[in-house]
Enzyme design. Sequence first.
Site, PDB file in Angstrom:
ATOM      1  N   ARG A  29       0.790  -1.224   0.000  1.00 21.96           N
ATOM      2  CA  ARG A  29       0.000   0.000   0.000  1.00 21.96           C
ATOM      3  C   ARG A  29       0.830   1.285   0.000  1.00 21.96           C
ATOM      4  NH1 ARG A  29      -5.115  -0.748   4.038  1.00 21.96           N
ATOM      5  NH2 ARG A  29      -5.828   1.045   2.859  1.00 21.96           N
ATOM      6  N   HIS A  75      -8.332  -3.229  -6.497  1.00 21.09           N
ATOM      7  CA  HIS A  75      -7.913  -2.534  -5.268  1.00 21.09           C
ATOM      8  C   HIS A  75      -9.101  -2.357  -4.320  1.00 21.09           C
ATOM      9  CE1 HIS A  75      -4.760  -0.258  -3.212  1.00 21.09           C
ATOM     10  NE2 HIS A  75      -5.677   0.618  -2.853  1.00 21.09           N
ATOM     11  N   TYR A 119     -17.829  14.341 -11.137  1.00 23.27           N
ATOM     12  CA  TYR A 119     -17.774  15.541 -11.967  1.00 23.27           C
ATOM     13  C   TYR A 119     -16.541  15.603 -12.860  1.00 23.27           C
ATOM     14  CZ  TYR A 119     -21.327  17.182  -8.679  1.00 23.27           C
ATOM     15  OH  TYR A 119     -22.454  17.310  -7.916  1.00 23.27           O
TER      16      TYR A 119
END
Length: 744
Positions: A29, A75, A119
């Site tokens: 990670r 993931h 967006y």
Amino acid sequence: MNERIIKTEYSEIMQKSYIDYAMSVIISRALPDVRDGLKPVQRRTLYDMHELGIKYDKPYRKSARIVGDTMGKYHPHGDSSIYDSLVVMTQEFKKGLPLIDGHGNFGNIEGDGAAAMRYTEARLEQVTQEYFLADLDKDVVDFGPNFDETEKEPSVLPARFPNLLVNGAEGIAVGMATSIPPHNLAEVCEAAKAYLKNEHITTEELMRYVNGPDFPTGGIVINKDELKEIYETGTGKIRVRGKVEIEKGKGGKINLVITEIPYPMIGMGIGKFLSDVAALYEAKKAPDIVDISNQSSKSGIRIVIELRKETDIENFQNLLYKKTRLEDTFGVNMLAISNGRPETMGLKAIIKENADFQIEVTRRKYTTLLAKELERKEIQEGLIKACNVIDLIIEILRGSKDRAMAKACLVEGKIDGIKFRSKESKIMATQLSFTERQANAILEMRLYRLIGLEIEALINEHEDTIANIYRYEDILERRDSMIQVIINELDEIKTKFGRPRRTVIENMAEAVYKEKEIAEMEIMFLMDRFGYAKTVDIATYERNKEAADAEHKFIFTCKNTGRICLFTNTGQLHTVKVMDIPYGKFRDKGIPIDNISNYNSEKEQLVFITSQTHLNLYRVIFTTKLSMMKVVDGGEFDVGKKTVAATKLLPDDEVLNIAILDQQRNIVLQTKDGFFLRFSVEEIPEKKKGAVGVRGMKLTGSDRVEAIHFTFSGLETTIEYHGKPLELGKLKLGRRDSKGTKRR
């Protein structure tokens, strides 16, 4: 149901579980891989975009689609971590070479966050598509199962340049962290080429190519001589300054314009810088400031500080370097995953690891290409040979009952069951020996391939295949040829995506700021009953003495370079710099003393105020409501802290009176029950400020001291008590710690 109970030490289970967790965070990670310079979440995001076909020359796709697909396939750690990594990979002000092309609001250098993923849109950058993902179909890296073993994902992307250096990295794992500055792509490519040509090259020689970090925000690195050790060890501190320009302002004023900021200032650092500059002005450390404005836009950083025309520019710049983040430190810790384990590496080690990786990727790539060319060569030779005996092959196909019979004849020369027109054809058929692959190609061949031009094109294609095989074998067999291929790719990357350096690397002296010396002078301190304080010059006070005495509760002289001491009923001493108190006209309102000190008017009351200078010359006498008294040398209150304990109090006690001891002869204590005690000042011992003191008067029941009076030699002191005058000098002279006389 059979149960199996295993007895073990709880500490052993905790230790193993924590180590497993720590290694998962470190490897899977938080830390980048030295080979491609990517963390797992970044690698998976880019690979998913590649799989979705969101290439640099295709339309943008919604970020939410990319995040959702990445989370579902590769993931499973939450959408925010995936979107955050996607956003960072689009930001030009954070990355030396953005890997994703973002469309929409992806945040800005001043710390404003990106718009929601629904967006914004994104697609791969050209460099990512061509030099990170293009060769995945050529078996250049290993693939492994995803989290639920329903998909395959690459263990590393075949990045064709040292991306770890170009884009840098930041991450916090368990017990370790990485912080790698970004570098210039062109310089890194040149350094990689230099290492490939000479494996024994030193870090110092590599630094001829990589001069130092190249931050996207520009700036100036001022400790050039320390970079060698940083690149040798992989750790250290890089000192960065913003770029400052001087412009002429209106009315003869000077504009100090900041056009580049230190890399660590990215985000809320600009707002912090502006507030720090404003604080310097408010603290009167930068009185030359007229105005400050942030005029930054999409075209770049522009922070304008307007200064008076007589300002010492160099000294003011040094003040900003010393007191604000215009000069900042980037902590370097070049930690990355190498061979499955975290390792701190210097410049040469990172370039070496990447070079070894490039060689391995190139070897696997050309091994795959060679195998394909050999297969193509085999088929081409079979087709060319078939064109020479095409009449026989057509006769075999017409005489065969099925595909298997025709193929057996082409490969092994078996003619059982096949009808031939002539004995010669039958004999020739027994001599055929095509390979399996060639036979399949012949059986699938279309008739248009028999056209003359098509046969000629096939022969030319065969010649190209032979040339490719020769070239691939040369690359695989000769290290020099393989190195040259890698160098050519690095040159191509440098030409297509390289840019000029932005950060200047220099050796610069440490900023030295000299505070302006203030001429020391006596001024008047005025504070009204509402707690508003100000200072004026003595002449102004003398002209307005009558009004000043009537309107203000505390009035005394002080030095403009000194401090004001505020003693409270809770036994605290608060100090205020005189420079922090507004100095000006008599009719100015002033500033609440609460605003410039730790004094809280809602929780404590002021008992005594004086200047530090005056206090140092005398002794001070303390009296509390429980009649505890002491004398303290005023020098004990000459402290640098804003708040200290001025005295120690008994439970439920508070300071009633503090006075300067100067020629007083007797003390008169007055209680609320009407007891008076007069005794000599000399009976009060001198103590340290941390002492409780001694009892001045015996109190009974709930009686408390409510007033303290002083008498002086040769002077009659009269007070009013129950509407009648009371001469204190006529009270019986007693001893300290006695009950006193009750007055009616």
